[in-house]
Design a protein around this motif. Structure first.
Motif, PDB file in Angstrom:
ATOM      1  N   LEU A 255     -43.131  22.671   2.470  1.00  0.00           N
ATOM      2  CA  LEU A 255     -44.203  21.815   2.978  1.00  0.00           C
ATOM      3  C   LEU A 255     -45.554  22.138   2.334  1.00  0.00           C
ATOM      4  O   LEU A 255     -46.347  21.231   2.063  1.00  0.00           O
ATOM      5  N   ILE A 256     -45.818  23.419   2.085  1.00  0.00           N
ATOM      6  CA  ILE A 256     -47.067  23.802   1.414  1.00  0.00           C
ATOM      7  C   ILE A 256     -47.100  23.235   0.000  1.00  0.00           C
ATOM      8  O   ILE A 256     -48.110  22.674  -0.440  1.00  0.00           O
ATOM      9  N   ILE A 257     -45.994  23.345  -0.710  1.00  0.00           N
ATOM     10  CA  ILE A 257     -45.939  22.819  -2.081  1.00  0.00           C
ATOM     11  C   ILE A 257     -46.051  21.300  -2.077  1.00  0.00           C
ATOM     12  O   ILE A 257     -46.736  20.712  -2.921  1.00  0.00           O
ATOM     13  N   ALA A 258     -45.418  20.644  -1.108  1.00  0.00           N
ATOM     14  CA  ALA A 258     -45.523  19.183  -1.001  1.00  0.00           C
ATOM     15  C   ALA A 258     -46.965  18.767  -0.722  1.00  0.00           C
ATOM     16  O   ALA A 258     -47.455  17.772  -1.267  1.00  0.00           O
ATOM     17  N   ARG A 259     -47.645  19.516   0.098  1.00  0.00           N
ATOM     18  CA  ARG A 259     -49.049  19.225   0.415  1.00  0.00           C
ATOM     19  C   ARG A 259     -49.943  19.428  -0.808  1.00  0.00           C
ATOM     20  O   ARG A 259     -50.841  18.626  -1.077  1.00  0.00           O
ATOM     21  N   ILE A 260     -49.699  20.495  -1.560  1.00  0.00           N
ATOM     22  CA  ILE A 260     -50.459  20.739  -2.801  1.00  0.00           C
ATOM     23  C   ILE A 260     -50.247  19.584  -3.764  1.00  0.00           C
ATOM     24  O   ILE A 260     -51.187  19.070  -4.370  1.00  0.00           O
ATOM     25  N   LYS A 261     -48.993  19.164  -3.932  1.00  0.00           N
ATOM     26  CA  LYS A 261     -48.670  18.035  -4.813  1.00  0.00           C
ATOM     27  C   LYS A 261     -49.421  16.782  -4.379  1.00  0.00           C
ATOM     28  O   LYS A 261     -50.001  16.076  -5.202  1.00  0.00           O
ATOM     29  N   ALA A 262     -49.429  16.508  -3.079  1.00  0.00           N
ATOM     30  CA  ALA A 262     -50.114  15.314  -2.570  1.00  0.00           C
ATOM     31  C   ALA A 262     -51.627  15.413  -2.759  1.00  0.00           C
ATOM     32  O   ALA A 262     -52.267  14.428  -3.152  1.00  0.00           O
TER      33      ALA A 262
ATOM     34  N   TYR B 105     -45.808  15.394 -11.181  1.00  0.00           N
ATOM     35  CA  TYR B 105     -44.549  16.131 -11.142  1.00  0.00           C
ATOM     36  C   TYR B 105     -43.871  15.988  -9.787  1.00  0.00           C
ATOM     37  O   TYR B 105     -44.520  15.742  -8.771  1.00  0.00           O
ATOM     38  N   SER B 106     -42.554  16.176  -9.763  1.00  0.00           N
ATOM     39  CA  SER B 106     -41.824  16.190  -8.497  1.00  0.00           C
ATOM     40  C   SER B 106     -42.143  17.492  -7.755  1.00  0.00           C
ATOM     41  O   SER B 106     -42.701  18.430  -8.343  1.00  0.00           O
ATOM     42  N   ILE B 107     -41.780  17.567  -6.499  1.00  0.00           N
ATOM     43  CA  ILE B 107     -42.037  18.776  -5.713  1.00  0.00           C
ATOM     44  C   ILE B 107     -41.307  19.966  -6.329  1.00  0.00           C
ATOM     45  O   ILE B 107     -41.852  21.069  -6.404  1.00  0.00           O
TER      46      ILE B 107
ATOM     47  N   SER C 273     -40.358  11.217   1.033  1.00  0.00           N
ATOM     48  CA  SER C 273     -41.807  11.228   1.139  1.00  0.00           C
ATOM     49  C   SER C 273     -42.168  11.614   2.572  1.00  0.00           C
ATOM     50  O   SER C 273     -42.265  10.778   3.453  1.00  0.00           O
ATOM     51  N   ILE C 274     -42.351  12.912   2.794  1.00  0.00           N
ATOM     52  CA  ILE C 274     -42.595  13.399   4.147  1.00  0.00           C
ATOM     53  C   ILE C 274     -44.080  13.470   4.480  1.00  0.00           C
ATOM     54  O   ILE C 274     -44.450  13.693   5.610  1.00  0.00           O
TER      55      ILE C 274
ATOM     56  N   ASN D 206     -46.379  10.973   4.056  1.00  0.00           N
ATOM     57  CA  ASN D 206     -47.005   9.660   4.101  1.00  0.00           C
ATOM     58  C   ASN D 206     -48.128   9.589   5.122  1.00  0.00           C
ATOM     59  O   ASN D 206     -49.060   8.828   4.960  1.00  0.00           O
ATOM     60  N   ILE D 207     -48.037  10.380   6.172  1.00  0.00           N
ATOM     61  CA  ILE D 207     -49.082  10.320   7.186  1.00  0.00           C
ATOM     62  C   ILE D 207     -50.390  10.933   6.693  1.00  0.00           C
ATOM     63  O   ILE D 207     -51.430  10.693   7.266  1.00  0.00           O
ATOM     64  N   TYR D 208     -50.348  11.698   5.612  1.00  0.00           N
ATOM     65  CA  TYR D 208     -51.549  12.339   5.086  1.00  0.00           C
ATOM     66  C   TYR D 208     -52.189  11.565   3.958  1.00  0.00           C
ATOM     67  O   TYR D 208     -53.274  11.862   3.542  1.00  0.00           O
ATOM     68  N   THR D 209     -51.479  10.589   3.404  1.00  0.00           N
ATOM     69  CA  THR D 209     -52.016   9.866   2.253  1.00  0.00           C
ATOM     70  C   THR D 209     -52.630   8.558   2.647  1.00  0.00           C
ATOM     71  O   THR D 209     -52.515   8.075   3.716  1.00  0.00           O
TER      72      THR D 209
END
Length: 95
Positions: free
Chosen positions: A36-43, A49-51, A89-90, A92-95
């Motif tokens: 989740l931290i890496i997904a958040r950094i990516k977003a 790049y992919s997660i 795409s977990i 979506n609520i942050y974007t």
């Protein structure tokens, strides 16, 4: 006190099994949190790049003196972008 329906093992074996079960669950929670931290950094950086690729870039560049944003936003020739990876795409609520 531990309850079990396996009457063939001793009480100490039951407690040992429970202790190892919690070790595995802690490991799984750490893995989920890291993902989740890496997904958040990516977003946050809108990385192309992919997660999985972001995680790999962070891991292999841990000792390089480069900013995180530069590391995961500048395309590199050695990395194939999004190799048909389908990720949920977990965030979506942050974007």
């Amino acid at each position: 006190m531990f309850i079990t329906n396996n009457f063939d093992i001793s009480a100490s074996e039951v407690s040992c099994l429970y202790r190892h079960r919690w070790d595995i669950e802690v490991y799984l929670w750490v893995a989920v949190i890291a993902y989740l931290i890496i997904a958040r950094i990516k977003a946050n950086y809108k990385s192309p790049y992919s997660i999985t690729e972001v995680a790999t870039l962070i891991r292999i560049s841990a000792l390089e003196k480069v900013s995180l944003g530069e590391l995961i936003t500048k395309p590199r020739d050695s990395v194939n972008l999004n190799q048909s990876v389908k990720e949920l795409s977990i965030l979506n609520i942050y974007t």
